[in-house]
Design a protein around this motif. Structure first.
Motif, PDB file in Angstrom:
ATOM      1  N   TRP A 283      39.581  51.304  37.450  1.00  0.00           N
ATOM      2  CA  TRP A 283      40.539  50.848  39.053  1.00  0.00           C
ATOM      3  C   TRP A 283      41.879  50.156  38.735  1.00  0.00           C
ATOM      4  N   GLN A 284      41.479  49.403  38.416  1.00  0.00           N
ATOM      5  CA  GLN A 284      42.738  48.377  38.100  1.00  0.00           C
ATOM      6  C   GLN A 284      43.649  48.499  37.132  1.00  0.00           C
TER       7      GLN A 284
ATOM      8  N   TYR B 191      45.719  51.174  38.572  1.00  0.00           N
ATOM      9  CA  TYR B 191      46.511  50.999  39.580  1.00  0.00           C
ATOM     10  C   TYR B 191      47.832  50.009  38.584  1.00  0.00           C
TER      11      TYR B 191
ATOM     12  N   ARG C 221      50.975  52.286  44.769  1.00  0.00           N
ATOM     13  CA  ARG C 221      50.647  52.659  45.982  1.00  0.00           C
ATOM     14  C   ARG C 221      51.417  53.776  45.960  1.00  0.00           C
TER      15      ARG C 221
ATOM     16  N   SER D  23      47.013  51.274  50.743  1.00  0.00           N
ATOM     17  CA  SER D  23      46.335  50.244  50.781  1.00  0.00           C
ATOM     18  C   SER D  23      46.390  48.944  51.830  1.00  0.00           C
TER      19      SER D  23
ATOM     20  N   GLY E 113      42.779  54.839  48.142  1.00  0.00           N
ATOM     21  CA  GLY E 113      42.425  54.492  46.803  1.00  0.00           C
ATOM     22  C   GLY E 113      40.545  53.932  46.512  1.00  0.00           C
TER      23      GLY E 113
ATOM     24  N   THR F 198      36.131  51.622  46.279  1.00  0.00           N
ATOM     25  CA  THR F 198      36.619  50.164  45.601  1.00  0.00           C
ATOM     26  C   THR F 198      37.753  49.035  46.831  1.00  0.00           C
ATOM     27  N   HIS F 199      38.757  49.733  46.857  1.00  0.00           N
ATOM     28  CA  HIS F 199      39.969  49.293  47.830  1.00  0.00           C
ATOM     29  C   HIS F 199      39.495  49.299  49.071  1.00  0.00           C
TER      30      HIS F 199
ATOM     31  N   ARG G 287      37.636  45.983  50.375  1.00  0.00           N
ATOM     32  CA  ARG G 287      38.122  44.618  50.019  1.00  0.00           C
ATOM     33  C   ARG G 287      39.278  45.220  51.514  1.00  0.00           C
TER      34      ARG G 287
END
Ligand code: KDG
Ligand code: MG
Length: 403
Positions: free
Chosen positions: A67-68, A71, A78, A266, A290, A293-294, A297
Motif C-alpha cells: 500500500w505504502q 501510494y 491521492r 482519502s 484506497g 487498509t486506508h 484508518r
C-alpha cells in the motif's frame, strides 16, 4: 506467497465493472473492485500499465508495505483514479490473506463486532404518492432503513428516480445526458415528501435522503431544519464538500444528522469534517478510498469523534466491493449503516458471492476471503460499453450545476 500474475477484467453485465485478479505461486487468487463510474478505462490502464509490472514477484502478505509503495512510490498522491487502483490491489491482497488463513475476512480484521450489517435500500418514485408506495414495499421486504427520493414537479429528470423496480442506474448514456435543476422547486417539494412518508409509515423505520451535492450551505441548512420533525437517519451530500468548512454553517442550523464522503478518496478529504464533528456519518468505501487498509484508518479517526460509518454501496460498486465492505462493516467498531442497491441478475451471475440478505440485514458469509469471485467466461460475454453519468444545468438559464 509470491504474486506471479495480475490481470484486469473489464466487463459490462448490465453496467461496466473493472476487476483486478491477482494470482500467486500457491495457487490462490484474490480479486478487487476497481470500478470508477464513467472513468473505468483510466483505472484499468493505471493498473495494467503502471501498477501490475511493480507487483510481480512481491510477497502478497505484505499488504501494508505494498500500500505504502503504491501510494508514496507514485510520487503523485491521492485522486480517484490512483486511489481506486490502489484499492483494487489492497482488496485483492486482503482476500488472499484471508484465503491463505482459511478464514472469512472479518476474522482476519479482528472478528465480529455485531451479528449482521444493517443496510438501507433505495425507494424512489415519480411523485410523492408513488414514492410512498415504494417505501412501503421496501418495508414489506423487511428493510429497516429506506432511502426515499422523488420526482419534483416541474423538473424533467431528477437524481435518484429510477426506471424500474429495485433498479436505478445513473450512467444512462453513451455521452452525458442533461438534467435540469431548480433549488426552489426541490426545496418546496422535499419536506412534503417526508411529511407524507411519516404519516403513512410511522416512525419505526429509518428514513434517509440524498441531496446529491445540489444545495449551497444555507439552503441545506433550511432543508435540514424543515426535516427535523421527520427524524431522518441522515441527510446526505447536502452541499459539495471540497471546502470541508462549508459544513459548519449547516451544522450550526440543524440537528438533522449529516452524511458525506462517497466521492472521497482519502483521509485528507474528511479530516476537518471529522475532527470538528461537522458530520455524523462518513460514506467513504473500500473501492474509492484506497481499500480496506486506508478505510480502516478513516474509520479509526472517525471513531475518536463519534462519527460512524455509512459506506457507499450503489450499483456502480461491484459485488467484489460489496463483499469486502460487508466484512469491514461486520468488524468496524463504529459502524452506522451500509448502503445496498441490488445489482441486476446478470451482474450477480458474473460475480458469484457468499453474502445474503435477510430482514433488512446483509451477512457476508463464512467463505474464506471476502467471499466474492468473478466468472471470467461469463464476464467475457459482456464487453465494455461506454457510459457516462449525467450533467446538471440550472433550469432558468442553463448554468452548469452539480449533478
Ligand atoms: O456513480 C455515482 C453513484 O454512485 C452515485 O450517484 C450514487 O449518490 C449515490 C448514492 O448515494 O448511492
Ligand atoms: Mg449519494
Amino acid at each position: 506467497m509470491k504474486i506471479t500474475n495480475a490481470r484486469v477484467i473489464v466487463c459490462s453485465p448490465g453496467r461496466n465493472f473493472v476487476t483486478l485478479k491477482i494470482e500467486t505461486d500457491e495457487g490462490l487468487t484474490g480479486i478487487g473492485d476497481a470500478t470508477l463510474n464513467g472513468r473505468e478505462l483510466s483505472v484499468a490502464s493505471y493498473l495494467t500499465d503502471h501498477i501490475i509490472p511493480c507487483l510481480i514477484g512481491r510477497d502478497a502478505h505484505q499488504i501494508e508495505d505494498i500500500w505504502q509503495y503504491l501510494y508514496k512510490g507514485a510520487y503523485w498522491r491521492r485522486g480517484p483514479v490512483t486511489m481506486t487502483a490502489i484499492a483494487a490491489v489492497d482488496t485483492a491482497l486482503w482476500d488472499l490473506k484471508a484465503k491463505a488463513a482459511g478464514l472469512p475476512l472479518y476474522q482476519v480484521l479482528g472478528g465480529k463486532s455485531r451479528t449482521g450489517v444493517m443496510v438501507y435500500g433505495h425507494a424512489n418514485g415519480t411523485d410523492i404518492e408513488h414514492t410512498v408506495d415504494e417505501v412501503l414495499r421496501y418495508a414489506d421486504m423487511g428493510y429497516k432503513a429506506i432511502r426515499a427520493q422523488s420526482g419534483v414537479p416541474g423538473l424533467d429528470k431528477v437524481y435518484g428516480v429510477g426506471r424500474g423496480n429495485l433498479f436505478y442506474e445513473p450512467a444512462d448514456a453513451d455521452l452525458p445526458s442533461e438534467h435540469d435543476w431548480s433549488t426552489e422547486k426541490y426545496l418546496r417539494h422535499t419536506p412534503k415528501l417526508f411529511e407524507r412518508l411519516r404519516e403513512k409509515l410511522g416512525f419505526d423505520h429509518h428514513l434517509l435522503h440524498d441531496v446529491h451535492h445540489r444545495l449551497t450551505p444555507i439552503e441545506a441548512s433550511r432543508l435540514g431544519k424543515s426535516l427535523e420533525e421527520h427524524q431522518l437517519f441522515w441527510m446526505e451530500d447536502a452541499t459539495p464538500a471540497e471546502n470541508q468548512e462549508s459544513f459548519r454553517l449547516i451544522r450550526q442550523h440543524t440537528t438533522t444528522p449529516l452524511a458525506v464522503g462517497e466521492i472521497f478518496n482519502s483521509i485528507w478529504d474528511c479530516k476537518e469534517l471529522i475532527e470538528n464533528q461537522l458530520i455524523d456519518y462518513i460514506r467513504a468505501t473500500v473501492v474509492h478510498a484506497g481499500g480496506i487498509t486506508h478505510l480502516r484508518r478513516i474509520a479509526d479517526l472517525a471513531s475518536m469523534y463519534q462519527v460512524r460509518t455509512g459506506c457507499h454501496g450503489a450499483t456502480d460498486l461491484s459485488p467484489a466491493c460489496m463483499g469486502a465492505a460487508l466484512h469491514f462493516d461486520l468488524w468496524v467498531p463504529n459502524f452506522g449503516i451500509q448502503e445496498y442497491m441490488r445489482h441486476t441478475e446478470e451482474t450477480d451471475a458474473v460475480f458469484p458471492h457468499a453474502y445474503t440478505f435477510d430482514k433488512g440485514m446483509l451477512y457476508p458469509g463464512d467463505a474464506p476471503g471476502h467471499g466474492v469471485d468473478i466468472d471470467e467466461k461469463l464476464a467475457a460475454k459482456y464487453p465494455y460499453k461506454r457510459a457516462y453519468l449525467p450533467v446538471n444545468r440550472q433550469q432558468h438559464d442553463g448554468t452548469l450545476w452539480n449533478w
